[in-house]
Design a protein around this motif. Structure first.
Motif, PDB file in Angstrom:
ATOM      1  N   SER A 161       0.872  -1.270   0.006  1.00 38.37           N
ATOM      2  CA  SER A 161       0.028  -0.004  -0.060  1.00 38.37           C
ATOM      3  C   SER A 161       0.876   1.288   0.092  1.00 38.37           C
ATOM      4  N   SER A 162       2.058   1.175   0.893  1.00 45.55           N
ATOM      5  CA  SER A 162       3.030   2.412   0.553  1.00 45.55           C
ATOM      6  C   SER A 162       3.201   2.632  -0.998  1.00 45.55           C
ATOM      7  N   LEU A 163       3.862   1.556  -1.323  1.00 48.08           N
ATOM      8  CA  LEU A 163       4.352   1.702  -2.859  1.00 48.08           C
ATOM      9  C   LEU A 163       3.382   2.404  -3.708  1.00 48.08           C
ATOM     10  N   LEU A 164       2.003   1.682  -3.703  1.00 50.61           N
ATOM     11  CA  LEU A 164       1.057   2.401  -4.520  1.00 50.61           C
ATOM     12  C   LEU A 164       0.792   3.833  -4.078  1.00 50.61           C
ATOM     13  N   SER A 165       0.967   4.296  -2.781  1.00 51.18           N
ATOM     14  CA  SER A 165       0.594   5.334  -2.342  1.00 51.18           C
ATOM     15  C   SER A 165       1.905   6.298  -3.030  1.00 51.18           C
ATOM     16  N   LEU A 166       3.147   5.652  -3.037  1.00 49.35           N
ATOM     17  CA  LEU A 166       4.100   6.805  -3.635  1.00 49.35           C
ATOM     18  C   LEU A 166       3.918   6.825  -5.068  1.00 49.35           C
ATOM     19  N   LEU A 167       3.268   5.882  -6.013  1.00 49.21           N
ATOM     20  CA  LEU A 167       3.051   6.069  -7.073  1.00 49.21           C
ATOM     21  C   LEU A 167       2.164   7.042  -7.468  1.00 49.21           C
ATOM     22  N   GLY A 168       1.089   7.179  -6.745  1.00 48.76           N
ATOM     23  CA  GLY A 168       0.004   8.056  -6.682  1.00 48.76           C
ATOM     24  C   GLY A 168       0.333   9.400  -6.551  1.00 48.76           C
ATOM     25  N   GLN A 169       1.276   9.467  -5.347  1.00 45.61           N
ATOM     26  CA  GLN A 169       1.774  11.038  -5.163  1.00 45.61           C
ATOM     27  C   GLN A 169       2.548  11.614  -6.221  1.00 45.61           C
ATOM     28  N   LEU A 170       3.475  10.429  -6.676  1.00 44.75           N
ATOM     29  CA  LEU A 170       4.281  10.943  -7.773  1.00 44.75           C
ATOM     30  C   LEU A 170       3.566  11.396  -9.073  1.00 44.75           C
ATOM     31  N   ILE A 171       2.580  10.844  -9.245  1.00 46.63           N
ATOM     32  CA  ILE A 171       1.646  11.127 -10.561  1.00 46.63           C
ATOM     33  C   ILE A 171       0.818  12.674 -10.234  1.00 46.63           C
ATOM     34  N   ILE A 216      -1.305  25.561  -6.303  1.00 41.32           N
ATOM     35  CA  ILE A 216      -0.747  24.250  -7.005  1.00 41.32           C
ATOM     36  C   ILE A 216       0.715  23.907  -6.350  1.00 41.32           C
ATOM     37  N   PHE A 217       1.269  25.093  -6.070  1.00 41.08           N
ATOM     38  CA  PHE A 217       2.743  24.916  -5.395  1.00 41.08           C
ATOM     39  C   PHE A 217       2.552  24.495  -3.894  1.00 41.08           C
ATOM     40  N   ILE A 218       1.450  24.853  -3.340  1.00 40.07           N
ATOM     41  CA  ILE A 218       1.212  24.369  -2.040  1.00 40.07           C
ATOM     42  C   ILE A 218       0.794  22.688  -1.949  1.00 40.07           C
ATOM     43  N   ILE A 219      -0.058  22.507  -3.104  1.00 36.10           N
ATOM     44  CA  ILE A 219      -0.517  21.066  -3.113  1.00 36.10           C
ATOM     45  C   ILE A 219       0.878  20.292  -3.357  1.00 36.10           C
ATOM     46  N   ILE A 220       1.811  20.753  -4.259  1.00 36.49           N
ATOM     47  CA  ILE A 220       2.945  19.981  -4.368  1.00 36.49           C
ATOM     48  C   ILE A 220       3.807  19.784  -3.289  1.00 36.49           C
ATOM     49  N   LEU A 221       3.892  20.886  -2.521  1.00 35.37           N
ATOM     50  CA  LEU A 221       4.573  20.860  -1.326  1.00 35.37           C
ATOM     51  C   LEU A 221       4.147  19.674  -0.364  1.00 35.37           C
ATOM     52  N   GLY A 222       2.743  19.721  -0.309  1.00 34.18           N
ATOM     53  CA  GLY A 222       2.093  18.793   0.624  1.00 34.18           C
ATOM     54  C   GLY A 222       2.368  17.377   0.350  1.00 34.18           C
ATOM     55  N   PHE A 223       2.286  17.144  -0.904  1.00 29.50           N
ATOM     56  CA  PHE A 223       2.315  15.702  -1.276  1.00 29.50           C
ATOM     57  C   PHE A 223       3.926  15.392  -1.183  1.00 29.50           C
ATOM     58  N   ALA A 224       4.802  16.348  -1.479  1.00 30.46           N
ATOM     59  CA  ALA A 224       6.367  16.194  -1.197  1.00 30.46           C
ATOM     60  C   ALA A 224       6.463  15.833   0.183  1.00 30.46           C
ATOM     61  N   TYR A 225       5.938  16.444   1.129  1.00 28.35           N
ATOM     62  CA  TYR A 225       5.964  16.008   2.561  1.00 28.35           C
ATOM     63  C   TYR A 225       5.344  14.446   2.909  1.00 28.35           C
ATOM     64  N   ILE A 226       4.399  14.381   2.315  1.00 26.25           N
ATOM     65  CA  ILE A 226       3.663  13.062   2.565  1.00 26.25           C
ATOM     66  C   ILE A 226       4.455  11.988   1.633  1.00 26.25           C
ATOM     67  N   PHE A 227       5.203  12.107   0.719  1.00 26.98           N
ATOM     68  CA  PHE A 227       6.056  11.487  -0.078  1.00 26.98           C
ATOM     69  C   PHE A 227       7.370  10.886   0.687  1.00 26.98           C
ATOM     70  N   ALA A 228       7.754  12.061   1.688  1.00 24.75           N
ATOM     71  CA  ALA A 228       8.991  11.913   2.354  1.00 24.75           C
ATOM     72  C   ALA A 228       8.643  11.216   3.583  1.00 24.75           C
ATOM     73  N   VAL A 229       7.552  11.104   4.139  1.00 25.33           N
ATOM     74  CA  VAL A 229       6.940  10.466   5.364  1.00 25.33           C
ATOM     75  C   VAL A 229       6.902   9.010   4.949  1.00 25.33           C
ATOM     76  N   THR A 230       6.194   9.009   3.664  1.00 22.55           N
ATOM     77  CA  THR A 230       6.066   7.618   3.274  1.00 22.55           C
ATOM     78  C   THR A 230       7.269   6.714   3.199  1.00 22.55           C
ATOM     79  N   ILE A 231       8.434   7.497   2.469  1.00 19.20           N
ATOM     80  CA  ILE A 231       9.612   6.858   2.218  1.00 19.20           C
ATOM     81  C   ILE A 231      10.293   6.404   3.696  1.00 19.20           C
TER      82      ILE A 231
END
Length: 76
Positions: free
Chosen positions: A14-24, A46-61
Motif C-alpha cells: 500500500s505504501s508503494l502504491l501510495s508513492l506512485l499516486g503521489q508522484l503522479i 498548486i505549489f502548496i499542493i505539490i509541497l504537501g504531497f512532497a511532505y507525504i512522499f518523504a514520510v512514506t519513504i
C-alpha cells in the motif's frame, strides 16, 4: 534483507502504491504550472499542493525504511 518477504507485506504494497499516486499527482500539478498560463493564486495553490504531497512522499519513504528494518530484524 529478503526482498520477497519485504514486498509481500500489505503495508509495503500500500505504501508503494501510495508513492506512485503521489508522484503522479506531483508531476501532473507541475505540468499544469509549466504548460499553462496560470494566475498567481492558482500557481500558489498548486505549489502548496505539490509541497504537501512532497511532505507525504518523504514520510512514506521513512515509513518504508522503518518497515525494512522491522522485516530485516530476526523475530523474537
Amino acid at each position: 534483507m529478503n526482498l520477497k518477504l519485504f514486498l509481500r507485506h500489505r503495508e509495503v504494497q500500500s505504501s508503494l502504491l501510495s508513492l506512485l499516486g503521489q508522484l503522479i499527482i506531483m508531476i501532473l500539478s507541475s505540468l499544469v504550472i509549466i504548460s499553462r498560463a496560470v494566475t498567481g493564486l492558482r500557481a500558489v495553490l498548486i505549489f502548496i499542493i505539490i509541497l504537501g504531497f512532497a511532505y507525504i512522499f518523504a514520510v512514506t519513504i521513512l515509513r518504508l525504511k522503518d518497515l525494512a528494518k522491522a522485516t530485516d530484524s530476526p523475530k523474537k
